[in-house]
Design a protein around this motif. Sequence first.
Motif, PDB file in Angstrom:
ATOM      1  N   ARG A  93      -6.882   9.344  13.908  1.00 23.43           N
ATOM      2  CA  ARG A  93      -5.341   9.505  14.166  1.00 23.43           C
ATOM      3  C   ARG A  93      -4.806   8.237  15.615  1.00 23.43           C
ATOM      4  O   ARG A  93      -3.910   7.648  15.196  1.00 23.43           O
ATOM      5  N   GLN A  96      -4.758   4.426  14.355  1.00 26.21           N
ATOM      6  CA  GLN A  96      -3.853   4.075  13.323  1.00 26.21           C
ATOM      7  C   GLN A  96      -2.397   5.061  13.673  1.00 26.21           C
ATOM      8  O   GLN A  96      -1.787   3.554  14.276  1.00 26.21           O
ATOM      9  N   GLU A  97      -2.366   5.581  15.369  1.00 32.99           N
ATOM     10  CA  GLU A  97      -1.032   5.860  16.066  1.00 32.99           C
ATOM     11  C   GLU A  97      -0.930   4.495  16.742  1.00 32.99           C
ATOM     12  O   GLU A  97       0.061   3.773  16.706  1.00 32.99           O
ATOM     13  N   LYS A 100      -0.922   1.170  14.353  1.00 30.42           N
ATOM     14  CA  LYS A 100       0.108   1.049  13.069  1.00 30.42           C
ATOM     15  C   LYS A 100      -0.347   0.443  12.056  1.00 30.42           C
ATOM     16  O   LYS A 100      -0.323  -1.124  11.042  1.00 30.42           O
ATOM     17  N   ASN A 102      -3.319   0.851   8.245  1.00 26.29           N
ATOM     18  CA  ASN A 102      -3.548   1.565   6.563  1.00 26.29           C
ATOM     19  C   ASN A 102      -4.722   2.321   7.170  1.00 26.29           C
ATOM     20  O   ASN A 102      -6.163   1.348   7.819  1.00 26.29           O
ATOM     21  N   PHE A 140      -2.140  12.499  10.001  1.00 20.95           N
ATOM     22  CA  PHE A 140      -2.122  10.686   9.751  1.00 20.95           C
ATOM     23  C   PHE A 140      -0.703  10.511   9.132  1.00 20.95           C
ATOM     24  O   PHE A 140       0.207  11.293   9.394  1.00 20.95           O
ATOM     25  N   ASP A 141      -0.148   9.215   9.409  1.00 24.80           N
ATOM     26  CA  ASP A 141       0.521   7.873   9.402  1.00 24.80           C
ATOM     27  C   ASP A 141       0.962   9.121   7.604  1.00 24.80           C
ATOM     28  O   ASP A 141      -0.086   8.478   6.657  1.00 24.80           O
ATOM     29  N   ASP A 143       2.885   7.252   5.240  1.00 26.02           N
ATOM     30  CA  ASP A 143       2.869   6.427   4.163  1.00 26.02           C
ATOM     31  C   ASP A 143       1.875   4.966   4.773  1.00 26.02           C
ATOM     32  O   ASP A 143       1.938   4.119   4.324  1.00 26.02           O
ATOM     33  N   ARG A 144       0.996   5.555   6.164  1.00 20.60           N
ATOM     34  CA  ARG A 144      -0.182   3.961   6.284  1.00 20.60           C
ATOM     35  C   ARG A 144      -1.426   4.843   5.959  1.00 20.60           C
ATOM     36  O   ARG A 144      -2.605   4.645   6.147  1.00 20.60           O
ATOM     37  N   THR A 145      -1.306   6.605   5.430  1.00 15.85           N
ATOM     38  CA  THR A 145      -3.005   6.733   4.692  1.00 15.85           C
ATOM     39  C   THR A 145      -2.915   6.752   3.305  1.00 15.85           C
ATOM     40  O   THR A 145      -2.042   7.714   2.409  1.00 15.85           O
ATOM     41  N   TYR A 358      -0.520  11.817   0.829  1.00 13.51           N
ATOM     42  CA  TYR A 358      -1.713  11.049   1.286  1.00 13.51           C
ATOM     43  C   TYR A 358      -2.473  10.466   0.244  1.00 13.51           C
ATOM     44  O   TYR A 358      -3.128   9.898   0.102  1.00 13.51           O
TER      45      TYR A 358
END
Lengths: 374, 374
Positions: A93, A96-97, A100, A102, A140-141, A143-145, A358
């Motif tokens: 995480r 990802q953060e 930015k 996927n 997690f994000d 929209d990106r996971t 997700y």
Amino acid sequence: MGVTPWEVSGNIDYEKLIKEFGTSGITPALRARVERNAGESNVMLRRGYFFSHRDLDLVMDDYEKGRGFYLYTGRGPSGPMHIGHLIPLVFTRWLQERFKVNLYIEITDDEKFLCRREEGWEDIGKHAEQNIRDIAAVGFDPDRTFIFRDSEYIGNVYPMLLKIAKKVNFSTVKAVFGFTNETNIGFIFYPAYQIMPTLFEKKRCLIPAAIDQDPYWRVQRDIAESLGHQKTAAIHSKFLSPLQGAEGKMSSSVRESAIWLDDDEKTVRKKIMKYAFSGGRSTLEEHRRLGADLSVDVPFQWLSVLFEPDDVELKRIAGEYGSGRMLTGEVKEILAGKVNEFLEGHRARREKADVKKYMRTGKLAKEMWNKRFE
Amino acid sequence: MGVTPWEVSGNIDYEKLIKEFGTSGITPALRARVERNAGESNVMLRRGYFFSHRDLDLVMDDYEKGRGFYLYTGRGPSGPMHIGHLIPLVFTRWLQERFKVNLYIEITDDEKFLCRREEGWEDIGKHAEQNIRDIAAVGFDPDRTFIFRDSEYIGNVYPMLLKIAKKVNFSTVKAVFGFTNETNIGFIFYPAYQIMPTLFEKKRCLIPAAIDQDPYWRVQRDIAESLGHQKTAAIHSKFLSPLQGAEGKMSSSVRESAIWLDDDEKTVRKKIMKYAFSGGRSTLEEHRRLGADLSVDVPFQWLSVLFEPDDVELKRIAGEYGSGRMLTGEVKEILAGKVNEFLEGHRARREKADVKKYMRTGKLAKEMWNKRFE
């Protein structure tokens, strides 16, 4: 700090593992580069919990040159999850953060069904559902996971699995995974699916995983380029010690060796107090004189890996405990408090976790359901 | 009649095959029972082209007791289809028509891709599309027939494939299919998919296929009951001789050995005239004296299997040709006419074939797309 219990813990010689697996250690320079690009330091990198890699330098090249990269990890839904399962996800995480990027999370319900003699398909399904809630709770994000169950997503990837499978023969999986003539034909095919997410994008894939997972990606690195893709990169962690002691890794098969994500506050406290292997001495007198042996002390290890990210405070504990001024009971109290705080947050996020986003409705999930990999 | 060229043709000893494969010959009594239940005689049964079986008697029990049964066959889309491919399908259509049963046709695009080194996924897709049109042109009941490509239907069957695969190990597929350490892991897994349609219904499955396909179902018969299903039944045909002679079977790899479904009238006539192996004698004088050897005469065999269903007419030809009164050219003319008539009908049905109904919108197809096999 200087104290990294992992280097000396139990029977695991991590330097030897790096040599055996043929991976590379994360040098101070590489770590600094990752943290510079991330814009902040990370406790698990800084304390050496993530210690080995493949092509992490190339991932940083890609990032710095604007080509980007993406993340891939997974979970075999063989039963409930414990804290040891969550820690690499917390690190993922963070990646990802900060970058930015996927992230794809493969729930390998097929593999777990195929390798567990006693487990029925329905049991695996129930585990999967619960595990996915726990994973979604990591935050997690959305929209990106993309979290997917192998059995549900198979229709979108099967032709590509065939292309992978066509490049891997029985000799190879026998050598890499130790398959024998008694291995069932589903399990023999499965490695193709584990490789699949490394081909989801044309960008380079980075896999955060415990070092023992490395062999799974060797096959990928042998065939990826012939499929028009890049060899996957990986960043490897050490193992989180089980409560009873630093040898080996926390195991799902010994219920008391782990803190389970659904253990309540009292249970967590009791387990840590009763079972956590202590580096403290057998008598108070001896303890005051010699101090605790931090290198085998499980509560201190857990604090180091994740639960006490404040270097100053960890150093203070190391000083007090290592010199014998602080007693085992006190360190255990500190850890119990931290773990319960963590689990409380986890349970709250678990309640609210938007699993559907997700798996189906988030930006990346929607894109993935509209794709067919041929 | 008495003349069944298949019993004596070429190198193939069909009685020996029955013993080798451990199947049963179709006795006159069993044939009579099938035809009685069907309400009519069938040329391929009557002439012994379908000659062997497994559990066909149990299929008739099921039918007579109202439990019913269903049909399953398949096609590996490795290239265009010839007349030899169509003949078992014509027989299958007869079974469906007379017994009013469901039929599943598996297009094994995965298998063909995995076993053909040189063929790309797109090539296989093109073959599949063309083959499906040809199969649809056979004229099956559009509401009782489901034609599916493995790669498209995988999402509906994968969990069940895993259950099959879990019961089959490498030793077994090695022994049955001759797999080796060099076999790719996709091909090793594939037998699970070939078994799948035998579990589509709780009723008994009957597979019409050439006898050389029998080993594929042995694995099914070993594991079916442990999956709560019945052993599949089968009805086996002999091979259609290639044009050049009765030894072996018609082959896709020798273009001239077969009549292709898209061969035009002139080509068909030319191929039969030029290549069809004749039992006629080398000189006219000798032919008139000895007559043709019907047991090796390909045109006569083709007429026997399918193209001259009228027993009286076939007997007349046998008499005239066998006694030397009729010449090879004349028999070839008769066959060319019949084959062209057949292909003309095929092409017309191919034009109009409602592929979508078989694959998506027919009654059975719709039901199948709404099912998920777990």
